[in-house]
Design a protein around this motif. Structure first.
Motif, PDB file in Angstrom:
ATOM      1  N   UNK A 174       0.823  -1.207   0.000  1.00 39.22           N
ATOM      2  CA  UNK A 174       0.000   0.000   0.000  1.00 39.22           C
ATOM      3  C   UNK A 174       0.861   1.263   0.000  1.00 39.22           C
ATOM      4  N   UNK A 175       1.915   1.246   0.794  1.00 44.65           N
ATOM      5  CA  UNK A 175       2.812   2.425   0.834  1.00 44.65           C
ATOM      6  C   UNK A 175       3.479   2.642  -0.522  1.00 44.65           C
ATOM      7  N   UNK A 176       3.896   1.539  -1.167  1.00 42.25           N
ATOM      8  CA  UNK A 176       4.530   1.666  -2.470  1.00 42.25           C
ATOM      9  C   UNK A 176       3.562   2.218  -3.505  1.00 42.25           C
ATOM     10  N   UNK A 177       2.306   1.742  -3.462  1.00 40.89           N
ATOM     11  CA  UNK A 177       1.305   2.259  -4.401  1.00 40.89           C
ATOM     12  C   UNK A 177       1.043   3.733  -4.156  1.00 40.89           C
ATOM     13  N   UNK A 178       1.031   4.116  -2.893  1.00 41.46           N
ATOM     14  CA  UNK A 178       0.822   5.534  -2.585  1.00 41.46           C
ATOM     15  C   UNK A 178       2.012   6.375  -3.067  1.00 41.46           C
ATOM     16  N   UNK A 179       3.211   5.856  -2.905  1.00 42.95           N
ATOM     17  CA  UNK A 179       4.388   6.597  -3.388  1.00 42.95           C
ATOM     18  C   UNK A 179       4.326   6.798  -4.897  1.00 42.95           C
ATOM     19  N   UNK A 180       3.962   5.735  -5.609  1.00 40.59           N
ATOM     20  CA  UNK A 180       3.834   5.864  -7.061  1.00 40.59           C
ATOM     21  C   UNK A 180       2.756   6.862  -7.435  1.00 40.59           C
ATOM     22  N   UNK A 181       1.612   6.810  -6.734  1.00 39.21           N
ATOM     23  CA  UNK A 181       0.528   7.760  -7.025  1.00 39.21           C
ATOM     24  C   UNK A 181       0.969   9.184  -6.713  1.00 39.21           C
ATOM     25  N   UNK A 182       1.705   9.368  -5.598  1.00 38.59           N
ATOM     26  CA  UNK A 182       2.196  10.704  -5.261  1.00 38.59           C
ATOM     27  C   UNK A 182       3.195  11.210  -6.322  1.00 38.59           C
ATOM     28  N   UNK A 183       4.055  10.313  -6.825  1.00 35.45           N
ATOM     29  CA  UNK A 183       4.995  10.718  -7.858  1.00 35.45           C
ATOM     30  C   UNK A 183       4.265  11.113  -9.139  1.00 35.45           C
ATOM     31  N   UNK A 184       3.245  10.327  -9.501  1.00 31.65           N
ATOM     32  CA  UNK A 184       2.466  10.661 -10.677  1.00 31.65           C
ATOM     33  C   UNK A 184       1.741  11.984 -10.480  1.00 31.65           C
ATOM     34  N   UNK A 185       1.267  12.207  -9.250  1.00 32.39           N
ATOM     35  CA  UNK A 185       0.611  13.470  -8.964  1.00 32.39           C
ATOM     36  C   UNK A 185       1.564  14.642  -9.053  1.00 32.39           C
ATOM     37  N   UNK A 186       2.801  14.453  -8.613  1.00 36.93           N
ATOM     38  CA  UNK A 186       3.788  15.530  -8.723  1.00 36.93           C
ATOM     39  C   UNK A 186       4.074  15.860 -10.188  1.00 36.93           C
ATOM     40  N   UNK A 187       4.206  14.818 -11.031  1.00 42.06           N
ATOM     41  CA  UNK A 187       4.441  15.064 -12.457  1.00 42.06           C
ATOM     42  C   UNK A 187       3.278  15.830 -13.074  1.00 42.06           C
ATOM     43  N   UNK A 188       2.052  15.390 -12.750  1.00 38.33           N
ATOM     44  CA  UNK A 188       0.880  16.087 -13.282  1.00 38.33           C
ATOM     45  C   UNK A 188       0.821  17.519 -12.783  1.00 38.33           C
ATOM     46  N   UNK A 189       1.182  17.709 -11.514  1.00 41.16           N
ATOM     47  CA  UNK A 189       1.158  19.050 -10.951  1.00 41.16           C
ATOM     48  C   UNK A 189       2.183  19.961 -11.643  1.00 41.16           C
ATOM     49  N   UNK A 190       3.378  19.407 -11.955  1.00 43.12           N
ATOM     50  CA  UNK A 190       4.374  20.201 -12.657  1.00 43.12           C
ATOM     51  C   UNK A 190       3.890  20.586 -14.057  1.00 43.12           C
ATOM     52  N   UNK A 191       3.243  19.638 -14.735  1.00 45.45           N
ATOM     53  CA  UNK A 191       2.691  19.963 -16.047  1.00 45.45           C
ATOM     54  C   UNK A 191       1.629  21.044 -15.946  1.00 45.45           C
ATOM     55  N   UNK A 192       0.792  20.927 -14.927  1.00 47.45           N
ATOM     56  CA  UNK A 192      -0.257  21.931 -14.753  1.00 47.45           C
ATOM     57  C   UNK A 192       0.343  23.287 -14.444  1.00 47.45           C
TER      58      UNK A 192
END
Length: 612
Positions: free
Chosen positions: A349-367
């Motif tokens: 679960x922690x690993x999945x959350x880390x991946x989701x947070x990383x994907x969110x950071x990438x999306x946030x940078x694009x935004x």
């Protein structure tokens, strides 16, 4: 017989046997079996038992006729009248029974002899309360035994009761000296308002074997109980002493007294019986000696093998401890496996959350990279939206101006709130003494005007209109339980359907007013509300925008203006003027039944109405 019937029969037979043969059940009953005591029909001050004698008159008084006054009256030959009580009451009652009992005769009512039967309700209430208070008392009881000075049990005090029920108790706490007895003394103490202290009301000395069985419960006993009746509660039921009979028990006498009473010697045991008894005694003594010998041998064996027994006991204890340790180890292993599984799940679960947070950071940078452009587009879009809104308002004002010229609504002189549409008068929801054709034509113009306003204002009216000039219709898809959904906007044979259709048309006009932010004063004013709506739509516009070349697109995407606006007209390209094309003008005048004096060059030229 079924099981329930057998149980009932057995219960009834047991109750009969306890009532008829109490000695069979009372032989083993002692004080330890007594659970509680209650009292029924408590009477502290019993009524007087003196019988009422006969009525006393003058003849019954000794020496009544020898008084000086009566002797003087007898000497003067005066008749002495007897007293009223001298009359025989029985004969008088028989005479009254033989009186005339016809309906016209009024019968004499016998006077009541009850002292509490007073005509005054308050007096009766007070006397009845006094009677009740005289029967109610504060009570408690005490239990005594012969040879014991102090009472073995004293109950609690029950206040103001005629049938007091006392709490249960247990006499086993008093020891075997008391609990094994079958005789007792019960003393009932009572106090009323007339007594300052408790008085001994009942003292009952009895044997438990002499009690009579009443039933499992007192509610099952339907016979009247005597006054101050004391009930004894045992585990098997309720008992009392109704007859005060002594217990049926044969007197005990020793063998010598019975022998002396008969004068003959009692028979004794034979020689064989005595020998058998002696042999039996010897066998018993040998058995006792053998038992002692075996006990000694067992004790010696235990002493000689004490170490082995101790080792065996220690081994059994060690095996028990080993078994408990094995169970504890198994439990710990299961807990460890569960913990490892939980750890793996948490790690995933922690690993999945880390991946989701990383994907969110990438999306946030694009935004964030697109945010400046989006902000610039937002400002331009807001300006475009405001400009479009202003253009829409201007176009709606221009369209409203055109519609007000096509369907002019003018007031009737000297008539308040009375208007005409295209020169045809339309009453305000009052259709008495009217020209049906004129009203039908006016309602057709009004319905078509409301239909066009809803189209150009992009407002979906709740009641759709089918404009067909003098034969227009309106529909009601909202109301429930309607046999028909279509209603005419022209007078016909069914007047209520026509009036309901006019009401729906007025509701559509009110809906348009509300969408514009206006609140109508009266829904029945059809043309005044429309005139007010045109004033609002065309007010505050300094310059009405010109019609664009190629036609005007509707406010809603995908919708276009009706055929009233000509496409590709050269006259519509003139800036700053509101021009009605010749072709469209002729179409409207033909549709409305008007004639044109000359071709219109300007939108401000009035029409000459003429009813077809």
């Amino acid at each position: 017989m079924d099981g329930a019937g057998a149980i009932d029969a057995a219960t009834e037979h047991d109750a009969w046997s306890r009532r008829e043969r109490p000695w069979l059940y009372a032989s083993n009953r002692k004080l330890r079996h007594l659970n509680g005591i209650s009292v029924r029909n408590l009477v502290v001050t019993p009524p007087p038992t003196r019988g009422r004698g006969k009525t006393i008159d003058d003849d019954d008084i000794p020496n009544a006729l020898r008084s000086p006054s009566k002797i003087l009256a007898q000497n003067e030959n005066h008749a002495i009248h007897p007293s009223r009580s001298f009359t025989d009451l029985k004969s008088r009652a028989s005479q009254e029974n033989h009186q005339d009992k016809r309906p016209g005769k009024q019968q004499s009512r016998r006077r009541s002899t009850m002292f509490w039967n007073d005509p005054n309700p308050r007096t009766r209430q007070v006397r009845l309360e006094d009677i009740t208070k005289s029967r109610m008392a504060d009570t408690f009881f005490s239990i005594h035994c012969e040879g014991i000075d102090e009472p073995i049990y004293i109950s609690e005090v029950v206040d103001k009761a005629t049938n007091p029920d006392f709490q249960s108790f247990d006499l086993n706490l008093c020891g075997p000296r008391v609990s094994r007895r079958d005789t007792l003394i019960v003393k009932l103490w009572a106090k009323t308002e007339s007594f300052s202290d408790y008085v001994l009301l009942v003292e009952l000395q009895l044997n438990i074997r002499s009690l009579q069985f009443l039933g499992k419960t007192i509610e099952g006993f339907h016979q009247p109980l005597p006054t101050n009746c004391i009930l004894f509660h045992f585990p098997d039921g309720v008992y009392t002493n109704l007859t005060d009979l002594p217990p049926v028990e044969p007197p005990l006498k020793d063998a010598r007294q019975r022998a002396n009473a008969d004068g003959t010697a009692l028979p004794t045991s034979s020689y064989d019986a005595l020998m058998r008894l002696a042999n039996l005694d010897e066998c018993i003594q040998d058995a006792l000696a053998t038992r002692e010998k075996l006990e000694a041998q067992i004790g010696d064996i235990l002493k000689s093998n004490g170490g082995a027994l101790k080792t065996e006991n220690n081994t059994a204890q060690a095996e028990d401890r080993l078994s408990s340790f094995k169970q504890a180890v198994l439990a710990e292993r299961r807990q460890i496996r569960a913990s490892i599984k939980r750890k793996e799940e948490l790690s995933a679960s922690i690993q999945a959350r880390k991946e989701a947070m990383e994907q969110g950071r990438i999306t946030q940078e694009k935004a964030r990279s697109h945010l400046p452009d989006a902000q610039e587009n937002l400002v331009s879009s807001q300006k475009l939206l405001n400009q479009t809104s202003e253009d829409i308002k201007g176009q709606i004002s221009r369209i409203a101006e055109d519609l007000s010229l096509i369907y002019p609504i003018e007031p009737i002189p000297d008539k308040p709130l009375a208007f005409t549409i295209c020169g045809l008068p339309l009453p305000n929801s009052n259709f008495e003494d009217i020209d049906r054709e004129v009203v039908a034509a006016a309602l057709g113009y009004t319905a078509h005007l409301v239909y066009l306003l809803s189209f150009y204002m992009s407002v979906a009216i709740p009641y759709p209109i089918n404009p067909k000039q003098s034969t227009s219709f309106i529909q009601d898809p909202v109301s429930q339980d309607l046999p028909q959904r279509t209603f005419p906007l022209h007078p016909g044979s069914v007047n209520y359907r026509f009036e309901y259709g006019v009401f729906l048309l007025n509701k559509d006009i009110e809906f348009l007013l509300n969408k514009t932010g206006i609140r109508g004063l009266d829904i029945r004013h059809t043309l005044p509300n429309l005139k007010y709506l045109f004033y609002i739509l065309t007010a505050g516009v300094s310059a009405i925008p010109a019609r664009k070349a190629g036609g005007i697109r509707g406010i809603l995407s995908g919708r276009f203006s009706p055929n009233l606006s000509r496409r590709g007209s050269m006259d519509s390209a003139v800036s700053g003027e509101s021009v009605q094309p010749r072709k469209t003008w002729d179409l409207i005048t033909r549709m409305n039944g008007h004639t044109v004096d000359s071709a219109p060059n300007s939108a401000n030229r009035p029409l000459s109405p003429r009813v077809a």
